[in-house]
Design a protein around this motif. Structure first.
Motif, PDB file in Angstrom:
ATOM      1  N   CYS A  96       5.110 -39.958   2.632  1.00 12.67           N
ATOM      2  CA  CYS A  96       4.710 -38.773   1.874  1.00 12.67           C
ATOM      3  C   CYS A  96       3.207 -38.786   1.646  1.00 12.67           C
ATOM      4  N   TRP A  97       2.633 -37.627   1.798  1.00 16.23           N
ATOM      5  CA  TRP A  97       1.244 -37.413   1.369  1.00 16.23           C
ATOM      6  C   TRP A  97       1.270 -36.274   0.377  1.00 16.23           C
ATOM      7  N   TRP A  98       0.707 -36.491  -0.762  1.00 17.29           N
ATOM      8  CA  TRP A  98       0.505 -35.393  -1.701  1.00 17.29           C
ATOM      9  C   TRP A  98      -1.006 -35.231  -1.861  1.00 17.29           C
ATOM     10  N   ILE A  99      -1.468 -34.055  -1.553  1.00 21.49           N
ATOM     11  CA  ILE A  99      -2.912 -33.812  -1.559  1.00 21.49           C
ATOM     12  C   ILE A  99      -3.227 -32.871  -2.714  1.00 21.49           C
TER      13      ILE A  99
ATOM     14  N   ALA B  11       2.651 -32.504   0.707  1.00 21.76           N
ATOM     15  CA  ALA B  11       2.537 -31.426  -0.290  1.00 21.76           C
ATOM     16  C   ALA B  11       1.062 -31.163  -0.550  1.00 21.76           C
ATOM     17  N   LEU B  12       0.698 -29.905  -0.466  1.00 19.45           N
ATOM     18  CA  LEU B  12      -0.633 -29.465  -0.881  1.00 19.45           C
ATOM     19  C   LEU B  12      -0.455 -28.863  -2.262  1.00 19.45           C
ATOM     20  N   MET B  13      -1.073 -29.458  -3.245  1.00 17.88           N
ATOM     21  CA  MET B  13      -0.726 -29.066  -4.611  1.00 17.88           C
ATOM     22  C   MET B  13      -1.942 -28.777  -5.469  1.00 17.88           C
ATOM     23  N   GLY B  14      -1.738 -27.900  -6.436  1.00 17.84           N
ATOM     24  CA  GLY B  14      -2.778 -27.683  -7.431  1.00 17.84           C
ATOM     25  C   GLY B  14      -2.723 -28.802  -8.457  1.00 17.84           C
ATOM     26  N   ASP B  15      -3.852 -29.069  -9.108  1.00 14.40           N
ATOM     27  CA  ASP B  15      -3.849 -30.180 -10.065  1.00 14.40           C
ATOM     28  C   ASP B  15      -2.973 -29.886 -11.275  1.00 14.40           C
ATOM     29  N   ALA B  16      -2.836 -28.601 -11.645  1.00 14.03           N
ATOM     30  CA  ALA B  16      -1.991 -28.311 -12.806  1.00 14.03           C
ATOM     31  C   ALA B  16      -0.514 -28.518 -12.494  1.00 14.03           C
ATOM     32  N   GLU B  17      -0.167 -28.610 -11.234  1.00 13.27           N
ATOM     33  CA  GLU B  17       1.229 -28.920 -10.896  1.00 13.27           C
ATOM     34  C   GLU B  17       1.606 -30.313 -11.406  1.00 13.27           C
ATOM     35  N   LEU B  18       0.572 -31.120 -11.614  1.00 13.30           N
ATOM     36  CA  LEU B  18       0.840 -32.469 -12.119  1.00 13.30           C
ATOM     37  C   LEU B  18       1.342 -32.457 -13.555  1.00 13.30           C
ATOM     38  N   ASP B  19       1.340 -31.299 -14.181  1.00 11.34           N
ATOM     39  CA  ASP B  19       1.910 -31.206 -15.525  1.00 11.34           C
ATOM     40  C   ASP B  19       3.418 -31.012 -15.489  1.00 11.34           C
ATOM     41  N   GLU B  20       3.960 -30.650 -14.359  1.00  8.22           N
ATOM     42  CA  GLU B  20       5.398 -30.370 -14.283  1.00  8.22           C
ATOM     43  C   GLU B  20       6.197 -31.680 -14.330  1.00  8.22           C
ATOM     44  N   GLY B  21       7.144 -31.734 -15.240  1.00 13.08           N
ATOM     45  CA  GLY B  21       7.922 -32.958 -15.405  1.00 13.08           C
ATOM     46  C   GLY B  21       8.699 -33.357 -14.169  1.00 13.08           C
ATOM     47  N   ASN B  22       9.061 -32.385 -13.359  1.00 16.53           N
ATOM     48  CA  ASN B  22       9.889 -32.735 -12.203  1.00 16.53           C
ATOM     49  C   ASN B  22       9.127 -33.625 -11.209  1.00 16.53           C
TER      50      ASN B  22
END
Ligand SMILES: Cc1ncc(C[n+]2csc(CCOP(=O)(O)OP(=O)(O)O)c2C)c(N)n1
Ligand SMILES: [Mg+2]
Length: 788
Positions: A196-199, A169-180
């Protein structure tokens, strides 16, 4: 026999060859330009026919050009799958444009009709998209479930161990606010998740502002607690080398304590602002002041902004060093809008460069006017040829997109025996029969449930087919001779994936398993069970699965008032309406075991049909008498959404329309009314959503093609005169069926529940909500009398 899963051996990282570094840096620049230009073209150059803002995220793209160049053209393996940060979609298109897999027209039409989609879409984009993204957080979490599904397939011999890919997953840092994210992190830990790699594109900016400083290092703690390796890429090579020089450490220390907002604002202002602040803050560090003085404003800006996530060498070294199967969170520090005049500004999320600014960028990259769409513009002939060859030789150039998966044959599903039974009971029996049999379909069934396996009647299937666990899970109660009807033993051969109580995870699991065919080349038949009211808990994930055409069977039970004394907070009211509004999902609400058997058989085919979709069965725990059928004429109607259980004779003034667990009341009312009204019809509805969809499609066909199509519901209701009234009855919002009056203009008296539930016995509740036979009779009488 299931294979044991052996960990793959880590490989030692090699230093990046100079020419490889140069090519990756050139690609970083190409991605920056193409993404910025694609968005610019859509907003400033393409003709606007409606005056509505097109949008796009130049800053969010610029934030991760190096990350994506390093990942796609260096680290990605042939079986790896990637969920791309939604608003970095243009970068994915640019990558495929450079690979020659995306045409320029799609880029020119970015966010236009038929063009590249705003966010990567499996179903709508022409390029291979592994996972659709858009609703932040979901694209991240689905990678974990895809990895779990991959392990399930390896354990069941459907995929070779050597074919295992990494789910990224290539993710934005604000995605880390999502409870899921955290629900899935916990589930992953329980299941010994791997690969898994989450970047994280850690630009410390979200949409509205810069993010909270208090979160520094907290994510490390959270992920490490859940067994992940956390790799923080804070500084680029230039920074690390400068910090090693005399006076450099003080700058490193200053960065360490600099608040996010200050860092972003200084980045936006540039070299002179950095100098002013650093000189003031580090006034008592003479060596540092000398070091700062040795940098002109441009060099200082470059030094302060070359964070780890913008440094190809830092990124590739980190990826190379993480070549084992351990889950890894890469926190790649970045600057939102890096390399653009938007860099660092807190409002840059939807910010667009002005025409003057894009000109400036074009010139700085040596791209001639008119060559903006040229894939290798501004490079010079030799460099362009070398870069083209580099791209052509990359692993991803040969990477396959989706697999075509063979269909799994569907066996006949016999009707469970029993003069009286509930649909939930029948569901359990049907699955148990499948579990005992030897059909290939049964071997492909992956069941899953968020801690309601036994209470949704999956228990017998699980007893027979076992829990899926990568490591053996002993059934301690059995070992200690504590009697229990439920075996609770796990091993790699098991087929049931037991989830914790997080319905969001259920839908992501179903979405991932429902994509097994295209992602891994072998179909699964995912069946997920949940209590009907708690569908709402995972709605966005359900929508997400349907949006990317994942195929699964959702079985929701118990439902509605038939929960009786257990009800109240748990009585579901609106799921039929939810399903009616959910593309890709067809709701069926069978009343009888024979309807259920038929619809499950249909579902197993529909899940696999090219133009099929997912199916939601809304079942009940209410035991009802089963009908003796005279023939099989009802079957096609049940699949189409309704059939006349008792056909009306001509010129009836009223008809009863009923669904699911309300059939006993409908039949009783019918018997009461039929004394005076022989020939009264009773329409048994199995799927309001299917009826409605086919009705809409028939209307659209007339409008679009002039084709004259009559949908099943029109044909069914044509048996009644236009003046007739309909009493509609369902254990759900009455709006589920009241729309039927719009089909041929019949008056409707809609019965159902439209208030929050009470606990109580069924007679109490049917009385309270006007759903008993007397209420149906009264409603019919009202229609006959001409009153509503
Ligand atoms: C569930 C959901 N809520 C809101 C949005 C709107 N949205 C899109 S991007 C975004 C901010 C994302 O910030 P971040 O993940 O840090 O990405 P970046 O800074 O890289 O742009 C928001 C709120 C969305 N796409 N999905
Ligand atoms: Mg961000």
């Amino acid at each position: 026999m299931p294979r044991t899963i052996a960990p793959s051996a880590p490989t030692a990282p090699q230093p990046l060859a100079r020419d490889r570094l140069a090519q990756l840096e050139a690609l970083d620049q190409r991605l920056l330009w193409l993404s910025a230009w694609t968005i610019h073209n859509a907003n400033h150059l393409r003709e606007s026919v409606d005056g509505i803002k097109v949008g796009g995220h130049q800053a969010s793209c610029a934030s991760m050009t190096a990350i994506m160049a390093a990942l796609y053209f260096h680290a990605l393996g042939p079986n790896d799958r990637v969920a791309v940060k939604p608003h970095a979609g243009p970068l994915l298109h640019a990558i495929h444009y450079l690979l020659g897999k995306q045409g320029v027209e799609a880029l020119r039409q970015f966010r236009g009709f038929g063009g590249a989609q705003s966010y990567p879409s499996r179903t709508k984009d022409a390029i291979p998209v592994d996972f659709s993204t858009g609703s932040v957080g979901l694209g991240v979490a689905i990678t974990a479930f895809a990895s779990l599904v991959q392990d399930w397939m390896i354990a069941h011999g459907l995929l070779g161990h050597e074919e295992a890919g990494r789910m990224i997953a290539l993710m934005g840092d604000a995605e880390l606010d999502e409870g899921n994210i955290y629900e899935c992190l916990i589930e992953g830990y329980k299941h010994d998740l791997r690969n898994c790699w989450w970047i994280v594109d850690y630009n410390r900016q979200s949409l509205d502002a810069t993010t909270a400083d208090r979160m520094f290092r907290r994510f490390d703690d959270i992920f490490e607690t859940c067994g992940w390796r956390v790799v923080t890429l804070k500084h680029g090579k230039l920074q690390r080398e400068t910090f090693a020089r005399p006076g450099g450490q003080a700058i490193a220390d200053w960065i360490e304590t600099c608040p996010n907002a200050d860092y972003a604002a200084l980045t936006y202002k540039g070299g002179a602002a950095w100098r002013e602040r650093l000189v003031a803050d580090l006034a008592d560090h003479p060596e540092t002041l000398r070091l700062i003085a040795a940098h002109d404003d441009g060099a200082l800006q470059q030094l302060m902004t070359t964070l780890g996530g913008h440094c190809i060498e830092t990124l590739t070294a980190a990826f190379d060093a993480a070549q084992d199967e351990r889950n890894t969170l890469f926190i790649a520090y970045t600057i939102k809008g890096h390399g653009l005049p938007l860099a660092g500004h807190k409002d840059n999320h939807a910010g667009l460069m002005t025409p003057g600014q894009i000109e400036g960028l074009r010139e700085s990259l040596g791209i001639a006017p008119g060559e903006e769409w040229e894939p290798w513009a501004g490079l010079g002939d030799n460099a362009a040829a070398e870069l083209r060859a580099f791209v052509a030789a990359s692993t991803i150039a040969a990477k396959a997109g989706d697999h075509a998966a063979e269909r799994v044959p569907v066996p006949a599903i016999p009707v469970p025996e029993g003069a009286a039974q509930s649909t939930q009971g029948a569901f359990g029996k049907i699955l148990f029969e499948l579990a005992k049999g030897r059909s290939p379909l049964a071997d492909r069934i992956l069941t899953t449930s968020p801690d309601v396996t036994v209470s949704t009647n999956l228990g017998a299937f699980v007893n027979s087919r076992g829990l899926f666990r990568r490591q053996d899970l002993p059934d301690v109660f059995r070992q200690l001779n504590v009697p229990s009807p439920q075996k609770w033993q796990g091993n790699p051969a098991g087929q049931h994936v037991e989830l914790g109580i997080a319905e969001h995870n259920l839908f992501l699991m179903l979405a991932a398993a429902g994509l097994a065919g295209p992602l891994f080349g072998e179909r699964l038949i995912p069946i997920g069970t949940v209590y009907d009211p708690f569908i709402a808990r995972g709605l966005d994930a359900l929508n997400y699965g349907c949006y990317q055409d994942a195929r699964f069977l959702l079985v929701a039970t118990p439902s509605g008032l038939t929960l009786g004394g257990e009800g109240g907070a748990h009585q579901s009211i609106n799921p039929p309406l939810i399903a009616m509004g959910q593309p890709g999902l067809t709701h069926y609400e069978p009343a009888t075991a024979d309807e259920l058997a038929l619809l499950m058989e249909h579902a197993f085919r529909h899940l696999q049909a090219p133009d099929g979709g997912s199916i939601y069965l809304r079942l009940s725990t209410r035991t009802i008498d089963q009908p003796a059928r005279a023939d099989e004429g009802w079957k096609q109607g049940a699949i189409d959404g309704a059939y006349w259980r008792i056909a009306p004779t001509a010129d009836q003034p009223v008809a009863i329309v009923a669904m699911g667990a309300m059939m006993p009341e409908a039949l009783a009312a019918h018997a009461m009314l039929a004394e005076d009204m022989p020939g009264l019809g009773l329409l048994q509805v199995t799927s309001p959503g299917k009826l409605h969809r086919d009705w809409s499609d028939a209307r659209a066909a007339i409008w679009k093609r002039g084709a004259h199509a009559t949908s099943p519901v029109e044909t069914l209701l044509a048996a009644l005169p236009p003046s007739a009234g309909l009493v509609t009855v369902c254990d759900a919002s009455p709006a589920s069926l009241s729309w039927l009056g719009g089909v041929r203009g019949h008056r409707v008296n809609p019965l159902g529940t439209d208030r929050f539930g009470q606990t109580g016995s069924l007679p109490d509740l049917y009385g309270e909500y006007r759903l008993d036979a007397e209420a149906i009779v009264e409603a019919a009488a009202g229609l006959i009398a001409g009153a509503r």
